[in-house]
Design a protein around this motif. Structure first.
Motif, PDB file in Angstrom:
ATOM      1  N   PRO A   1       0.855  -1.272  -0.030  1.00 26.56           N
ATOM      2  CA  PRO A   1       0.038   0.118  -0.214  1.00 26.56           C
ATOM      3  C   PRO A   1       0.717   1.252   0.071  1.00 26.56           C
ATOM      4  O   PRO A   1       1.870   1.347   0.648  1.00 26.56           O
ATOM      5  CB  PRO A   1      -0.918  -0.242   1.262  1.00 26.56           C
ATOM      6  N   VAL A   2       0.211   2.433  -0.613  1.00 23.41           N
ATOM      7  CA  VAL A   2       0.956   3.745  -0.544  1.00 23.41           C
ATOM      8  C   VAL A   2       0.016   4.528   0.383  1.00 23.41           C
ATOM      9  O   VAL A   2      -1.116   4.150   0.619  1.00 23.41           O
ATOM     10  CB  VAL A   2       1.102   4.152  -2.097  1.00 23.41           C
ATOM     11  N   ASP A   3       0.660   5.419   1.007  1.00 26.66           N
ATOM     12  CA  ASP A   3       0.141   6.313   1.947  1.00 26.66           C
ATOM     13  C   ASP A   3      -0.361   7.788   1.209  1.00 26.66           C
ATOM     14  O   ASP A   3      -0.986   8.314   1.810  1.00 26.66           O
ATOM     15  CB  ASP A   3       0.729   6.547   3.086  1.00 26.66           C
ATOM     16  N   THR A   4       0.459   7.962   0.182  1.00 29.86           N
ATOM     17  CA  THR A   4      -0.009   9.296  -0.607  1.00 29.86           C
ATOM     18  C   THR A   4       0.033   9.061  -2.149  1.00 29.86           C
ATOM     19  O   THR A   4       0.766   8.064  -2.665  1.00 29.86           O
ATOM     20  CB  THR A   4       1.292  10.268  -0.191  1.00 29.86           C
ATOM     21  N   ALA A   5      -0.948   9.789  -2.727  1.00 28.05           N
ATOM     22  CA  ALA A   5      -1.027   9.793  -4.027  1.00 28.05           C
ATOM     23  C   ALA A   5      -1.035  11.061  -4.688  1.00 28.05           C
ATOM     24  O   ALA A   5      -1.877  11.806  -4.297  1.00 28.05           O
ATOM     25  CB  ALA A   5      -2.020   8.936  -4.577  1.00 28.05           C
TER      26      ALA A   5
ATOM     27  N   LEU B   1      -7.170   3.076  -5.277  1.00 28.81           N
ATOM     28  CA  LEU B   1      -6.933   3.935  -3.962  1.00 28.81           C
ATOM     29  C   LEU B   1      -8.118   4.182  -3.275  1.00 28.81           C
ATOM     30  O   LEU B   1      -9.205   4.506  -3.878  1.00 28.81           O
ATOM     31  CB  LEU B   1      -6.286   5.290  -4.476  1.00 28.81           C
TER      32      LEU B   1
ATOM     33  N   THR C   1      -7.933   5.471   2.664  1.00 31.74           N
ATOM     34  CA  THR C   1      -6.911   5.409   3.554  1.00 31.74           C
ATOM     35  C   THR C   1      -5.398   6.364   2.852  1.00 31.74           C
ATOM     36  O   THR C   1      -4.727   6.592   3.714  1.00 31.74           O
ATOM     37  CB  THR C   1      -6.396   4.304   4.054  1.00 31.74           C
ATOM     38  N   VAL C   2      -5.692   6.555   1.608  1.00 28.46           N
ATOM     39  CA  VAL C   2      -4.613   7.276   0.937  1.00 28.46           C
ATOM     40  C   VAL C   2      -4.839   8.686   0.882  1.00 28.46           C
ATOM     41  O   VAL C   2      -6.071   9.141   0.390  1.00 28.46           O
ATOM     42  CB  VAL C   2      -4.274   6.448  -0.451  1.00 28.46           C
TER      43      VAL C   2
ATOM     44  N   SER D   1       5.730  11.294   4.385  1.00 26.55           N
ATOM     45  CA  SER D   1       5.111  10.137   3.610  1.00 26.55           C
ATOM     46  C   SER D   1       6.325   9.003   3.645  1.00 26.55           C
ATOM     47  O   SER D   1       7.407   9.584   3.545  1.00 26.55           O
ATOM     48  CB  SER D   1       4.931  10.478   2.055  1.00 26.55           C
TER      49      SER D   1
END
Length: 349
Positions: free
Chosen positions: A262-266, A285, A288-289, A323
């Protein structure tokens, strides 16, 4: 592919509706000085330089050669240019560093959209036989995509308005953004898109510095390592595409390793609010992102630089420790025709 490469610095202009009093060189030079000052490097220390821009915006051939005055091309430098958003110039620089021919790279891009009718200029990228003669402009084509999403039940006008409001409220903390804070959604530009659903027209520039291996750690306290990057393209003919989907974005993300963890920022390059709907679905996404904490393209969309800014903004959050694993996306062409995805990570804390 075993060589680690990172974004170690990022700078951008304050994006404005017009910068008529400035040439491209005058607009670029403060950004170039800023990004190099962050690392302590000089032009002579840079192993490779790559830029992204469009002669169509400038209205003259080989306009990018004039911008080299801002870099300083004497003594001779290793330099290249792409007629694309600067995100693709970053891709070229990344491949150059992978070969081991250089340890550092300067990537910059710029665009002045204010001098001419941007919606008309962008029609020149359409299929010249079947689409361009009809003169559908960039907003009309985005409206077709938005209506397709509404008809499919993927979104509605209030949801699009919420996307616009969130982006410009987030941009209130971004001193570089052209539009900041709460703004009225406005009337229809092309139904179902209202003024608030469309990006502002403006001028701006951005630059990043890439570095490889231990050189990156010497230049930056917390480098944003490029763990994967890939770009793909849709069919040129809009009539053979499902405008509610973006398989090229999904494939680019898969090849870049975006789905591995998972990524935390997009940071998504979605100039129109409806395009964020498509990209969220393609990139899987969820809520949570954190999407476009900078405000994104609806807050500032300098053509040919907005995609590089998405990578730079994602990298800057990694640099600041906000991030740990971020996704950056860039697009070019009508209705998300070409898409690039990069995954950036910081060292474990």
């Amino acid at each position: 592919m075993n060589r680690e490469i990172a974004v170690v610095a990022f700078a951008q202009t304050d994006h404005r509706r017009t910068s008529a009093e400035l040439s491209e060189v005058e607009m670029l030079m403060p950004v170039l000085h800023d990004v190099l000052a962050q690392t302590g490097l000089k032009t002579a220390d840079i192993g490779f330089t790559c830029s992204g821009s469009s002669d169509y915006l400038a209205g003259r051939a080989f306009s990018f050669t004039l911008a080299l005055d801002g870099v300083g091309a004497w003594p001779p430098i290793s330099e290249s240019h792409v007629e694309m958003d600067g995100a693709w110039a970053l891709y070229e620089a990344w491949t150059k560093l992978l070969t081991g021919d250089a340890d550092t790279a300067l990537v910059y891009s710029y665009g002045k959209s204010s001098p001419g009718p941007l919606r008309d200029v962008l029609t020149r990228q359409l299929d010249p036989y079947y689409v361009a003669p009809l003169w559908p402009d960039s907003v009309a084509l985005a409206a077709l995509q938005a209506q397709a999403l509404i008809d499919a039940g993927d979104t509605d006008e209030p949801a699009l308005a919420a996307v616009a409001a969130r982006g410009r409220n987030d941009a209130a903390a971004n001193s570089h953004a052209q539009l900041r804070g709460s703004l009225p959604q406005g009337g229809y530009v092309v139904r179902p898109l209202r003024t608030g659903d469309c990006p502002p027209i403006g001028d701006g520039a951005a630059a990043v510095v890439l570095a490889a291996g231990e050189r990156a750690r010497e230049l930056c306290a917390r480098p944003a390592w490029i763990r994967g990057i890939d770009h793909r393209i849709e069919a040129h003919s809009l009539g053979v595409r499902d405008l509610t989907e973006s398989p090229s974005t999904r494939l680019a993300a898969e090849k870049a390793g975006a789905f591995d963890r998972p990524v935390d920022t997009a940071e998504l390059h979605a100039p129109f609010t409806s395009q964020e709907v498509v990209l969220r679905k393609a990139l899987k996404l969820d809520d949570t992102v954190r999407v476009n904490p900078s405000g994104g393209a609806p807050a500032a969309n300098p053509v040919m630089a907005a995609g590089l800014i998405r990578i730079g903004e994602a990298a800057a959050r990694v640099h600041r420790g906000e991030s740990d694993r971020a996704l950056a996306h860039a697009t070019s062409g009508p209705c998300l025709q070409q898409n690039l995805v990069a995954v950036l990570e910081g060292d474990p804390r």
